[in-house]
Design a protein around this motif. Structure first.
Motif, PDB file in Angstrom:
ATOM      1  N   SER A 180      31.097  43.266  37.166  1.00  0.00           N
ATOM      2  CA  SER A 180      31.327  44.302  36.159  1.00  0.00           C
ATOM      3  C   SER A 180      32.730  44.271  35.574  1.00  0.00           C
ATOM      4  O   SER A 180      33.031  45.049  34.667  1.00  0.00           O
ATOM      5  CB  SER A 180      31.065  45.692  36.765  1.00  0.00           C
ATOM      6  OG  SER A 180      29.711  45.837  37.122  1.00  0.00           O
ATOM      7  N   TYR A 181      33.592  43.400  36.074  1.00  0.00           N
ATOM      8  CA  TYR A 181      34.990  43.380  35.642  1.00  0.00           C
ATOM      9  C   TYR A 181      35.396  41.977  35.208  1.00  0.00           C
ATOM     10  O   TYR A 181      34.896  40.983  35.730  1.00  0.00           O
ATOM     11  CB  TYR A 181      35.899  43.842  36.789  1.00  0.00           C
ATOM     12  CG  TYR A 181      35.631  45.264  37.225  1.00  0.00           C
ATOM     13  CD1 TYR A 181      36.291  46.335  36.629  1.00  0.00           C
ATOM     14  CD2 TYR A 181      34.681  45.541  38.214  1.00  0.00           C
ATOM     15  CE1 TYR A 181      36.031  47.646  37.016  1.00  0.00           C
ATOM     16  CE2 TYR A 181      34.417  46.844  38.608  1.00  0.00           C
ATOM     17  CZ  TYR A 181      35.091  47.894  37.999  1.00  0.00           C
ATOM     18  OH  TYR A 181      34.813  49.188  38.379  1.00  0.00           O
ATOM     19  N   GLY A 182      36.324  41.932  34.277  1.00  0.00           N
ATOM     20  CA  GLY A 182      36.823  40.639  33.838  1.00  0.00           C
ATOM     21  C   GLY A 182      37.628  39.940  34.909  1.00  0.00           C
ATOM     22  O   GLY A 182      37.625  38.715  34.998  1.00  0.00           O
ATOM     23  N   ARG A 183      38.334  40.731  35.719  1.00  0.00           N
ATOM     24  CA  ARG A 183      39.102  40.193  36.854  1.00  0.00           C
ATOM     25  C   ARG A 183      38.839  41.098  38.047  1.00  0.00           C
ATOM     26  O   ARG A 183      38.978  42.331  37.939  1.00  0.00           O
ATOM     27  CB  ARG A 183      40.604  40.173  36.555  1.00  0.00           C
ATOM     28  CG  ARG A 183      41.038  39.252  35.451  1.00  0.00           C
ATOM     29  CD  ARG A 183      42.561  39.271  35.292  1.00  0.00           C
ATOM     30  NE  ARG A 183      43.062  40.637  35.129  1.00  0.00           N
ATOM     31  CZ  ARG A 183      43.041  41.298  33.977  1.00  0.00           C
ATOM     32  NH1 ARG A 183      42.539  40.732  32.890  1.00  0.00           N
ATOM     33  NH2 ARG A 183      43.524  42.525  33.899  1.00  0.00           N
ATOM     34  N   TRP A 184      38.482  40.508  39.168  1.00  0.00           N
ATOM     35  CA  TRP A 184      38.255  41.293  40.372  1.00  0.00           C
ATOM     36  C   TRP A 184      39.582  41.400  41.126  1.00  0.00           C
ATOM     37  O   TRP A 184      39.825  40.773  42.139  1.00  0.00           O
ATOM     38  CB  TRP A 184      37.172  40.652  41.225  1.00  0.00           C
ATOM     39  CG  TRP A 184      36.729  41.472  42.396  1.00  0.00           C
ATOM     40  CD1 TRP A 184      36.700  41.079  43.703  1.00  0.00           C
ATOM     41  CD2 TRP A 184      36.241  42.816  42.390  1.00  0.00           C
ATOM     42  NE1 TRP A 184      36.229  42.086  44.506  1.00  0.00           N
ATOM     43  CE2 TRP A 184      35.927  43.173  43.721  1.00  0.00           C
ATOM     44  CE3 TRP A 184      36.033  43.769  41.378  1.00  0.00           C
ATOM     45  CZ2 TRP A 184      35.425  44.431  44.070  1.00  0.00           C
ATOM     46  CZ3 TRP A 184      35.531  45.020  41.724  1.00  0.00           C
ATOM     47  CH2 TRP A 184      35.239  45.336  43.054  1.00  0.00           C
ATOM     48  N   ASP A 185      40.474  42.244  40.586  1.00  0.00           N
ATOM     49  CA  ASP A 185      41.805  42.407  41.139  1.00  0.00           C
ATOM     50  C   ASP A 185      41.947  43.800  41.740  1.00  0.00           C
ATOM     51  O   ASP A 185      40.974  44.552  41.866  1.00  0.00           O
ATOM     52  CB  ASP A 185      42.864  42.155  40.056  1.00  0.00           C
ATOM     53  CG  ASP A 185      42.672  43.039  38.823  1.00  0.00           C
ATOM     54  OD1 ASP A 185      41.891  44.024  38.887  1.00  0.00           O
ATOM     55  OD2 ASP A 185      43.318  42.767  37.790  1.00  0.00           O
ATOM     56  N   GLU A 186      43.156  44.159  42.120  1.00  0.00           N
ATOM     57  CA  GLU A 186      43.389  45.441  42.790  1.00  0.00           C
ATOM     58  C   GLU A 186      43.005  46.618  41.902  1.00  0.00           C
ATOM     59  O   GLU A 186      42.415  47.597  42.367  1.00  0.00           O
ATOM     60  CB  GLU A 186      44.860  45.557  43.190  1.00  0.00           C
ATOM     61  CG  GLU A 186      45.191  46.819  43.970  1.00  0.00           C
ATOM     62  CD  GLU A 186      46.634  46.855  44.430  1.00  0.00           C
ATOM     63  OE1 GLU A 186      47.066  47.931  44.902  1.00  0.00           O
ATOM     64  OE2 GLU A 186      47.323  45.830  44.313  1.00  0.00           O
ATOM     65  N   ARG A 187      43.309  46.531  40.620  1.00  0.00           N
ATOM     66  CA  ARG A 187      42.962  47.613  39.698  1.00  0.00           C
ATOM     67  C   ARG A 187      41.447  47.778  39.603  1.00  0.00           C
ATOM     68  O   ARG A 187      40.931  48.906  39.631  1.00  0.00           O
ATOM     69  CB  ARG A 187      43.551  47.323  38.316  1.00  0.00           C
ATOM     70  CG  ARG A 187      43.200  48.356  37.246  1.00  0.00           C
ATOM     71  CD  ARG A 187      43.917  48.028  35.943  1.00  0.00           C
ATOM     72  NE  ARG A 187      43.465  48.864  34.850  1.00  0.00           N
ATOM     73  CZ  ARG A 187      43.895  50.092  34.619  1.00  0.00           C
ATOM     74  NH1 ARG A 187      44.788  50.644  35.414  1.00  0.00           N
ATOM     75  NH2 ARG A 187      43.437  50.786  33.586  1.00  0.00           N
ATOM     76  N   ALA A 188      40.733  46.672  39.495  1.00  0.00           N
ATOM     77  CA  ALA A 188      39.274  46.734  39.407  1.00  0.00           C
ATOM     78  C   ALA A 188      38.675  47.291  40.692  1.00  0.00           C
ATOM     79  O   ALA A 188      37.753  48.116  40.657  1.00  0.00           O
ATOM     80  CB  ALA A 188      38.707  45.350  39.117  1.00  0.00           C
ATOM     81  N   ARG A 189      39.194  46.862  41.835  1.00  0.00           N
ATOM     82  CA  ARG A 189      38.661  47.354  43.108  1.00  0.00           C
ATOM     83  C   ARG A 189      38.887  48.852  43.267  1.00  0.00           C
ATOM     84  O   ARG A 189      38.003  49.583  43.732  1.00  0.00           O
ATOM     85  CB  ARG A 189      39.288  46.574  44.271  1.00  0.00           C
ATOM     86  CG  ARG A 189      38.760  45.151  44.397  1.00  0.00           C
ATOM     87  CD  ARG A 189      39.162  44.525  45.708  1.00  0.00           C
ATOM     88  NE  ARG A 189      40.590  44.266  45.770  1.00  0.00           N
ATOM     89  CZ  ARG A 189      41.158  43.153  45.316  1.00  0.00           C
ATOM     90  NH1 ARG A 189      40.426  42.196  44.768  1.00  0.00           N
ATOM     91  NH2 ARG A 189      42.468  42.986  45.423  1.00  0.00           N
ATOM     92  N   ALA A 190      40.054  49.329  42.862  1.00  0.00           N
ATOM     93  CA  ALA A 190      40.333  50.764  42.955  1.00  0.00           C
ATOM     94  C   ALA A 190      39.406  51.554  42.041  1.00  0.00           C
ATOM     95  O   ALA A 190      38.901  52.625  42.415  1.00  0.00           O
ATOM     96  CB  ALA A 190      41.793  51.032  42.597  1.00  0.00           C
ATOM     97  N   HIS A 191      39.160  51.025  40.852  1.00  0.00           N
ATOM     98  CA  HIS A 191      38.257  51.691  39.903  1.00  0.00           C
ATOM     99  C   HIS A 191      36.854  51.766  40.474  1.00  0.00           C
ATOM    100  O   HIS A 191      36.179  52.801  40.377  1.00  0.00           O
ATOM    101  CB  HIS A 191      38.267  50.932  38.574  1.00  0.00           C
ATOM    102  CG  HIS A 191      37.492  51.594  37.489  1.00  0.00           C
ATOM    103  ND1 HIS A 191      36.188  51.252  37.194  1.00  0.00           N
ATOM    104  CD2 HIS A 191      37.823  52.597  36.630  1.00  0.00           C
ATOM    105  CE1 HIS A 191      35.762  51.994  36.193  1.00  0.00           C
ATOM    106  NE2 HIS A 191      36.721  52.823  35.826  1.00  0.00           N
TER     107      HIS A 191
END
Length: 291
Positions: A180-191
């Motif tokens: 669901s995210y362009g990058r599976w980074d810390e911001r995406a995980r928190a969201h």
């Protein structure tokens, strides 16, 4: 937070962010509180974002009738909000499942719209085929998380088809979330992790329960919609993938498709400034049929 009574006296809450002309925002999920939309990538610097918490979600009241969670019945909540705000016509944004709701509102109340913005929208209301989904999934094959997320997604879909509950599939949904995210980074995980406390299970399960739209009638109504329509898709989003978003856009006389590069289902999370710029460009453009 401001509240208003809807058609059946259920008290609904909305949140106001920013300054400028109003933009009414319908969250998706379905059943997720509007807080996940945040400030839509900084769009609040240019527009007053009016974010509705659907009934039974966020700070809105749980309805007496659980059947009123259904997507088509929520149209009356949106109309009640417009009347409460005193807007003769409004610009309306719907994200994901909220996009289905926004399309149903447009079909029923076309004269109350100024613009319609569908952000990575759902396709059920119009019966649009989810073409391009497999290609979008396969395009992420080089990601470190791909193998586990692809397996979890397949198992999740099988479980849902077999009648599994939202609680039963929570772990699978989380494992499949990188798509669901362009990058599976810390911001995406928190969201994504915020979903656990932003989602109301009854509202989620009731949104499409028994929902059998007359897709031909919805399509016919949208084919006469005399306002500019933006369909914004994420380049990497499997649902809707850009080809499906194109098919949806083509239903509208004044539809515009914009595909945000390297973005997924939550494009303001992937790249907020780009998302805000793309949306603002549409909002400030002269309507094509009045130019």
């Amino acid at each position: 937070m401001p509240r208003f009574p809807s058609y059946d006296a259920t008290e609904l809450t909305y949140h106001v962010h920013g300054a400028g002309p109003p933009l009414v925002c319908l969250p998706g999920g379905p059943g997720r509180a509007s807080s996940y939309l945040d400030k839509l990538g900084g769009l609040s610097a240019y527009r007053t974002l009016i974010m509705l918490d659907h009934r039974g979600t966020g700070e809105s009241e749980v309805p007496a009738d659980p059947a009123s969670y259904r997507c088509d019945r929520l149209v009356d909540d949106v109309e009640a909000l417009r009347q409460h705000l005193g807007l003769d016509r409004m610009s309306l944004l719907g994200h994901s499942a909220g996009g289905d709701l926004a399309q149903l509102y447009a079909a029923r109340f076309p004269d109350r719209l100024e613009r319609l913005l569908l952000i990575t929208p759902a396709l059920r209301a119009t019966g649009t085929e989810p073409v391009g989904q497999d290609d979008a999934l396969a395009a992420r094959a080089g990601e470190w998380w791909y193998r586990g997320a692809r397996a979890a997604r397949a198992t999740w879909q099988e479980a849902v088809a077999g009648g599994a509950s939202l609680a039963d599939t929570a772990a699978l949904r989380l494992a499949a979330a990188p798509f669901s995210y362009g990058r599976w980074d810390e911001r995406a995980r928190a969201h994504r992790e915020a979903d656990a406390w932003e989602r109301a299970d009854a509202a989620t399960e009731g949104f499409y329960a028994g929902f059998e739209p007359d897709t031909a009638a919805v399509r016919a109504a949208l084919a006469t919609l005399d306002v500019p329509v933006l369909v914004l898709a994420g380049e990497l989003d499997p649902m809707p993938a850009p080809p499906a978003a194109r098919a949806l856009t083509d239903l509208f006389p004044y539809g515009e498709l914009v595909v945000q590069d390297r973005a997924g289902h939550y494009p303001w999370v992937d790249d907020g400034p780009t998302f805000a710029r793309l949306v603002l460009t549409h909002l400030t453009a002269v309507a094509p049929h009045t130019a």
